[in-house]
Enzyme design. Structure first.
Site, mmCIF file in Angstrom:
data_model
loop_
_atom_site.group_PDB
_atom_site.id
_atom_site.type_symbol
_atom_site.label_atom_id
_atom_site.label_comp_id
_atom_site.label_asym_id
_atom_site.label_seq_id
_atom_site.Cartn_x
_atom_site.Cartn_y
_atom_site.Cartn_z
ATOM 1 N N GLN A 1 2.799 4.152 2.717
ATOM 2 C CA GLN A 1 2.352 3.547 3.993
ATOM 3 C C GLN A 1 3.095 2.262 4.367
ATOM 4 O O GLN A 1 3.484 2.087 5.515
ATOM 5 C CB GLN A 1 0.844 3.252 3.916
ATOM 6 C CG GLN A 1 0.278 2.565 5.177
ATOM 7 C CD GLN A 1 -1.198 2.227 5.029
ATOM 8 O OE1 GLN A 1 -2.030 3.121 5.013
ATOM 9 N NE2 GLN A 1 -1.527 0.951 4.932
ATOM 10 N N TYR B 1 0.471 -0.177 15.171
ATOM 11 C CA TYR B 1 -0.448 -0.367 14.053
ATOM 12 C C TYR B 1 -0.130 0.619 12.930
ATOM 13 O O TYR B 1 -0.155 1.824 13.138
ATOM 14 C CB TYR B 1 -1.899 -0.189 14.506
ATOM 15 C CG TYR B 1 -2.875 -0.353 13.369
ATOM 16 C CD1 TYR B 1 -3.105 -1.603 12.816
ATOM 17 C CD2 TYR B 1 -3.537 0.742 12.825
ATOM 18 C CE1 TYR B 1 -3.975 -1.762 11.749
ATOM 19 C CE2 TYR B 1 -4.409 0.594 11.756
ATOM 20 C CZ TYR B 1 -4.628 -0.661 11.227
ATOM 21 O OH TYR B 1 -5.485 -0.822 10.164
ATOM 22 N N HIS C 1 -8.468 4.953 2.636
ATOM 23 C CA HIS C 1 -7.857 3.636 2.324
ATOM 24 C C HIS C 1 -8.685 2.869 1.294
ATOM 25 O O HIS C 1 -9.107 1.743 1.527
ATOM 26 C CB HIS C 1 -7.742 2.800 3.597
ATOM 27 C CG HIS C 1 -6.793 3.351 4.619
ATOM 28 N ND1 HIS C 1 -5.434 3.187 4.536
ATOM 29 C CD2 HIS C 1 -7.014 4.056 5.751
ATOM 30 C CE1 HIS C 1 -4.841 3.755 5.579
ATOM 31 N NE2 HIS C 1 -5.776 4.307 6.334
ATOM 32 N N ASP D 1 -6.745 -0.778 -1.421
ATOM 33 C CA ASP D 1 -5.706 0.255 -1.568
ATOM 34 C C ASP D 1 -4.322 -0.332 -1.815
ATOM 35 O O ASP D 1 -3.321 0.379 -1.719
ATOM 36 C CB ASP D 1 -5.693 1.177 -0.337
ATOM 37 C CG ASP D 1 -5.455 0.425 0.962
ATOM 38 O OD1 ASP D 1 -5.215 -0.792 0.927
ATOM 39 O OD2 ASP D 1 -5.499 1.067 2.031
ATOM 40 N N ASP D 2 -4.238 -1.637 -2.096
ATOM 41 C CA ASP D 2 -2.937 -2.289 -2.278
ATOM 42 C C ASP D 2 -2.615 -2.514 -3.757
ATOM 43 O O ASP D 2 -3.499 -2.839 -4.541
ATOM 44 C CB ASP D 2 -2.936 -3.648 -1.573
ATOM 45 C CG ASP D 2 -3.262 -3.514 -0.103
ATOM 46 O OD1 ASP D 2 -2.697 -2.601 0.530
ATOM 47 O OD2 ASP D 2 -4.080 -4.298 0.406
ATOM 48 N N GLY E 1 18.928 -6.133 0.340
ATOM 49 C CA GLY E 1 18.966 -7.533 -0.102
ATOM 50 C C GLY E 1 17.643 -8.103 -0.542
ATOM 51 O O GLY E 1 17.523 -8.627 -1.640
ATOM 52 N N ASP F 1 0.883 -1.165 0.000
ATOM 53 C CA ASP F 1 0.000 0.000 0.000
ATOM 54 C C ASP F 1 0.919 1.213 0.000
ATOM 55 O O ASP F 1 1.638 1.439 0.967
ATOM 56 C CB ASP F 1 -0.877 -0.049 1.263
ATOM 57 C CG ASP F 1 -1.764 1.185 1.414
ATOM 58 O OD1 ASP F 1 -1.584 2.155 0.659
ATOM 59 O OD2 ASP F 1 -2.633 1.160 2.310
ATOM 60 N N LYS G 1 -3.257 -2.883 7.994
ATOM 61 C CA LYS G 1 -3.341 -4.338 8.062
ATOM 62 C C LYS G 1 -2.356 -4.951 7.059
ATOM 63 O O LYS G 1 -1.897 -4.295 6.142
ATOM 64 C CB LYS G 1 -4.775 -4.762 7.755
ATOM 65 C CG LYS G 1 -5.535 -5.612 8.766
ATOM 66 C CD LYS G 1 -5.020 -5.725 10.133
ATOM 67 C CE LYS G 1 -5.707 -6.688 11.047
ATOM 68 N NZ LYS G 1 -5.172 -6.580 12.416
ATOM 69 N N ASP G 2 -2.070 -6.239 7.243
ATOM 70 C CA ASP G 2 -1.026 -6.892 6.438
ATOM 71 C C ASP G 2 -1.467 -7.170 5.010
ATOM 72 O O ASP G 2 -0.661 -7.253 4.110
ATOM 73 C CB ASP G 2 -0.625 -8.202 7.103
ATOM 74 C CG ASP G 2 -0.422 -8.001 8.582
ATOM 75 O OD1 ASP G 2 0.544 -7.326 8.935
ATOM 76 O OD2 ASP G 2 -1.248 -8.483 9.378
HETATM 77 P P1 13P Z 1 -4.979 -0.640 5.071
HETATM 78 O O1 13P Z 1 -4.122 -1.567 5.907
HETATM 79 O O2 13P Z 1 -5.617 -1.341 3.924
HETATM 80 O O3 13P Z 1 -4.198 0.575 4.657
HETATM 81 O O4 13P Z 1 -6.178 -0.140 5.972
HETATM 82 C C1 13P Z 1 -5.865 0.561 7.120
HETATM 83 C C2 13P Z 1 -7.028 0.970 7.946
HETATM 84 O O5 13P Z 1 -6.836 1.279 9.098
HETATM 85 C C3 13P Z 1 -8.373 0.977 7.383
HETATM 86 O O6 13P Z 1 -9.333 1.448 8.300
HETATM 87 MG MG MG Z 2 -4.069 2.017 3.341
HETATM 88 MG MG MG Z 3 -4.669 -2.264 2.295
#
Ligand code: 13P
Ligand code: MG
Ligand code: MG
Ligand code: 13P
Length: 371
Positions: free
Chosen positions: A93, A230, A18, A51-52, A102, A11, A233-234
């Site tokens: 982000q 935080y 997002h 958003d990725d 590497g 992202d 998310k992954d």
């Molecule tokens: P992402 O990890 O997709 O950027 O989303 C983050 C988030 O907090 C959405 O509410």
């Molecule tokens: Mg995001």
């Molecule tokens: Mg995302």
């Protein structure tokens, strides 16, 4: 021919919160990979899920190849400049480290790679999820590779009937990759015991026991392990080879019709059902529900066919409606109980500061002494 498929996803900024990368950002990543990947890659496919942005690459240099990882990293760094120039939200982000060293493991982007000898027909599914974490794939992989209720191939095909080997990672262990190998069906209950806890134990790969070949590869990185807090998310990616020694494509897709509850959604802090969506879908409602897309390919000499959207079928419209209902039902419960993640997942968020202040105001009542 032996080829490597590498997916590196990040992202690096999105329009309107997002939600989705801009067209200009996507185009800049595509252009970078096209130009700088010449002579290094056989083929590539760049796509977005929420958003990725995922860069899928085929080549012959094996997993962890520095030049391939650097190409993706540089594409994301170049993209971040575009994201900043457009004022996109969360520009850069997932690029958590400053200098490339590497390979991109531990730097923020999700990575999954698979090296394999191409079969005469080589169907591969590329899954990308947004607003959730790698444990989201535990449930569908268990059903597809270990449960004959889902996968009749386990009964109908002698090769599938030999079972599958699961490599499972303890993602809470941050000092290195802590993994265990367990075989279905003999160790099915051990596999179940681990996979029931998707925030800690995550399927990393699955292998055919009949052929000894790899069917599945999942990106297992947890951003809060890298950042200590935080940062989003992954949002994992996964490659699954199907047919012949492996489950059929439909057997791999079917579990996604459940809309199982996963960690993620708004601020990465909720339990919400996973919705199978079309390729390049944006995010909406409550920064969710968490979504997963599936792009099907075949390869020959590492050349990819055109992408086919595995969740673009009338069947999945009905599933999406069902998942939306489940999501709204859970949301009515707000922050109470099962709707929000347990404290050990939230401890990477700002809630800890509030708790610290409240904690100090607690008092313990003194018991009245007996006369
Ligand atoms: P992402 O990890 O997709 O950027 O989303 C983050 C988030 O907090 C959405 O509410
Ligand atoms: Mg995001
Ligand atoms: Mg995302
Ligand atoms: P086809 O006969 O269309 O190849 O399908 C075989 C199969 O096993 C589908 O699950």
């Amino acid at each position: 021919m032996k080829i490597t498929m590498s997916v590196i996803k990040a992202d690096i900024g999105s329009v309107g919160g997002h939600i989705a990368p801009s067209q200009k950002l996507l185009e800049s990543v595509k252009q970078h990979v096209r130009e700088k990947g010449r002579g290094l890659l056989i083929d590539s496919h760049i796509s977005s899920t929420g958003d990725d942005i995922a860069i899928l690459m085929t080549h012959t240099h094996g997993a962890g190849e520095e030049r391939v990882h650097k190409l993706a990293w540089d594409a994301f760094v170049a993209g971040t400049a575009v994201a900043k120039s457009q004022g996109l939200y969360g520009a850069g982000q997932d690029l958590l480290k400053d200098a490339f060293s590497g390979n991109v493991h531990g730097m923020g982007p999700a990575v999954t790679e698979m090296e394999f000898e191409e079969r005469p027909g080589e169907p591969v599914l590329f899954f990308a999820a947004d607003k959730t974490d790698p444990g989201a794939f535990n449930f569908p992989l268990y059903l597809a590779f270990a449960d004959p209720m889902n996968t009749p191939g386990i009964m109908l095909s002698p090769k599938l009937g030999k079972g599958f080997r699961f490599v499972i990672m303890d993602v809470e262990h941050t000092e290195g990759d802590r993994v265990i190998e367990l075989s279905a069906p003999e160790e099915l209950y051990d596999i179940a015991t681990l996979l029931r806890d998707p925030e800690r134990y995550v399927v990393e790969s699955v292998w055919s026991r009949a052929a000894g070949t790899q069917a599945v590869s999942v990106a297992t990185s947890r951003l809060h392990n890298i950042a200590g807090k935080y940062t989003g998310k992954d949002d994992p990616v996964m490659l699954v080879r199907t047919q012949m020694d492996f489950p059929a494509t439909g057997e791999v897709l079917q579990p996604f019709s459940v809309g199982h509850f996963v960690a993620g959604c708004m601020r990465g802090s909720h339990n919400m059902p996973l919705m199978p969506v079309k390729m390049n879908a944006p995010i909406s409602w409550f920064d969710g529900p968490p979504i997963v897309s599936c792009t099907a390919f075949c390869t020959r000499g590492g050349m990819l066919t055109e992408p086919v959207d595995a969740f673009d079928h009338p069947f999945w419209d009905r599933v999406r409606g069902h998942v939306a209902d489940k999501a709204m039902d859970m949301r009515r419960q707000g922050f109470f109980g099962a709707a929000m993640l347990p404290m050990n997942e939230l401890e990477y968020t700002g809630i800890m500061e509030r708790l610290e202040v409240i904690e100090k105001r607690f008092t313990v009542r003194s018991m009245k002494k007996a006369a």
